[in-house]
Design an enzyme around this catalytic site. Structure first.
Site, mmCIF file in Angstrom:
data_model
loop_
_atom_site.group_PDB
_atom_site.id
_atom_site.type_symbol
_atom_site.label_atom_id
_atom_site.label_comp_id
_atom_site.label_asym_id
_atom_site.label_seq_id
_atom_site.Cartn_x
_atom_site.Cartn_y
_atom_site.Cartn_z
ATOM 1 N N HIS A 280 0.803 -1.276 -0.099
ATOM 2 C CA HIS A 280 0.042 0.090 -0.034
ATOM 3 C C HIS A 280 0.743 1.400 0.080
ATOM 4 O O HIS A 280 0.576 2.272 -0.617
ATOM 5 C CB HIS A 280 -1.038 -0.045 1.096
ATOM 6 C CG HIS A 280 -1.719 -1.205 1.288
ATOM 7 N ND1 HIS A 280 -2.845 -1.481 0.138
ATOM 8 C CD2 HIS A 280 -1.802 -2.174 2.124
ATOM 9 C CE1 HIS A 280 -3.307 -2.667 0.605
ATOM 10 N NE2 HIS A 280 -2.903 -2.976 1.742
ATOM 11 N N ALA A 282 3.703 1.378 -1.258
ATOM 12 C CA ALA A 282 4.315 1.412 -2.597
ATOM 13 C C ALA A 282 3.694 2.524 -3.564
ATOM 14 O O ALA A 282 4.423 3.208 -4.168
ATOM 15 C CB ALA A 282 4.373 0.038 -3.270
ATOM 16 N N ASP A 283 2.331 2.655 -3.611
ATOM 17 C CA ASP A 283 1.840 3.494 -4.434
ATOM 18 C C ASP A 283 1.435 4.800 -3.846
ATOM 19 O O ASP A 283 1.227 6.123 -4.338
ATOM 20 C CB ASP A 283 0.720 3.217 -5.311
ATOM 21 C CG ASP A 283 -0.747 2.619 -4.096
ATOM 22 O OD1 ASP A 283 -1.265 3.426 -3.561
ATOM 23 O OD2 ASP A 283 -0.661 1.408 -4.060
ATOM 24 N N HIS A 306 -2.024 0.251 -9.344
ATOM 25 C CA HIS A 306 -2.151 1.749 -8.837
ATOM 26 C C HIS A 306 -0.662 2.356 -8.871
ATOM 27 O O HIS A 306 -0.595 3.466 -8.806
ATOM 28 C CB HIS A 306 -2.709 1.593 -7.281
ATOM 29 C CG HIS A 306 -4.186 1.585 -7.334
ATOM 30 N ND1 HIS A 306 -4.919 2.432 -7.497
ATOM 31 C CD2 HIS A 306 -4.908 0.643 -6.629
ATOM 32 C CE1 HIS A 306 -6.155 2.157 -7.603
ATOM 33 N NE2 HIS A 306 -6.423 1.094 -6.738
#
Length: 337
Positions: A280, A282-283, A306
């Site tokens: 999560h 990561a984006d 995403h």
């Protein structure tokens, strides 16, 4: 790209920060119900309040709208009510990048759905995202005043942001460290008689401890929400400063034990990938790194739609992006007030 609400939220935030008008077309084109939902409309207008923008066409169901930012980003106190169980945490994540550059601190009370699938957990935002933003120079906090679940909503979160006029520092987190201590919260509302918090937590703790880590999960039995619901979230800091978290909302047909196993398995999968941030983060971190001074870099567990969408989107506003295997590099635009 993904054709999701991510493009709506992040494009509007970048328009506000860069002072550039933006027109969104085919909003949420790939979703079952294309066009803006109430949470997206609320996010657009919340960003507009922060920067004094003019908005045309941003209504529920709209697929095209215009956002023309004002000349300054304001601080102060705000109250935003989505009016449905639409995600309050998504709204918080939408305005957070803008609030990082406000003239004065920002405080916002946001009402809507707080815990649900396909939206950030407030506990992940507080214990995984906030420390990474802090490493970039901005203090933020997100606290749950009242849980809220689908379909009734009615939850409340409180967002506070202390902006940094000089801008964000680059984030460098490229070496996976050791993860030893895991913490978390098992929250359930109006479900104490079924021992939901205890059942979620005990299953998750056993799996994490079986992998050689300590795990301490707080059990919370809430009675303040408008109706029943549940969530399990865990998080950890690695020895090199990385953050890994995982969470899962409750819903009908999803047992407490299934939730406990899912959260533990997701967490362990990301840890074992030797990533420095979870799937999560990561984006979520892309936009902040795109605004920062210098080059940010981190290692993600895997590539997602995403992540690819956010990297493409920030490149439209001047950031230079590169992803080699799972190593993300972003040279930010060095925004400052």
């Amino acid at each position: 790209m993904s054709g999701s609400g991510t493009i709506v939220r992040y494009a509007v935030a970048q328009a506000a920060l860069h002072g550039k008008p933006v027109r969104i077309i085919n909003a949420r084109q790939n979703r079952d119900k294309p066009g803006l939902r109430p949470q997206h409309v609320a996010s657009v207008h919340a960003c507009a309040q922060l920067c004094g923008a003019t908005v045309e066409g941003a209504d529920v169901g709209s697929q095209t709208f215009d956002f023309v930012p004002g000349s300054d980003i304001r601080g102060g106190s705000y109250t935003w009510d989505i009016g449905t169980a639409g995600s309050a945490t998504m709204l918080a994540l939408s305005v957070l990048p803008v609030a990082c550059f406000a003239a004065t601190p920002v405080r916002a009370r946001i009402t809507g759905g707080v815990i649900q699938d396909f939206a950030p957990s407030p506990f992940h935002m507080q214990h995984a995202l906030a420390p990474m933003i802090h490493a970039m120079g901005v203090e933020m906090a997100l606290h749950v005043s009242r849980p809220g679940y689908v379909p009734g909503g009615g939850g409340v979160v409180e967002l506070t942001v202390a902006p940094r006029p000089a801008g964000l520092q680059a984030l460098t987190c490229t070496t996976a460290g050791q993860v030893d201590d895991v913490h978390g919260v098992a929250l359930s509302s109006h479900l104490a008689d079924r021992r939901v918090s205890e059942r979620m937590a005990s299953v998750c703790e056993a799996k994490i401890q079986g992998a050689g880590m300590t795990c301490t999960i707080e059990r919370v039995d809430d009675t303040g929400a408008l109706h029943a619901g549940a969530c399990l979230a865990i998080w950890a800091k690695s020895s090199t400063g990385g953050r890994i978290g995982a969470d899962r909302a409750g819903r009908r047909g999803r047992t407490s034990e299934q939730i406990g196993r899912y959260v533990a398995d997701t967490f362990l999968e990301d840890v074992r990938s030797r990533a420095t941030v979870d799937r999560h983060l990561a984006d979520q971190l892309v936009l902040f790194c795109a605004l920062a001074h210098g080059e940010s870099s981190y290692v993600v567990p895997r590539t997602t739609a995403h992540l690819e969408t956010n990297l493409w989107l920030v490149s439209q506003f001047g950031a230079q992006v590169d992803m080699d295997d799972r190593h993300v590099r972003i040279r930010g635009v060095g925004l400052s007030r």
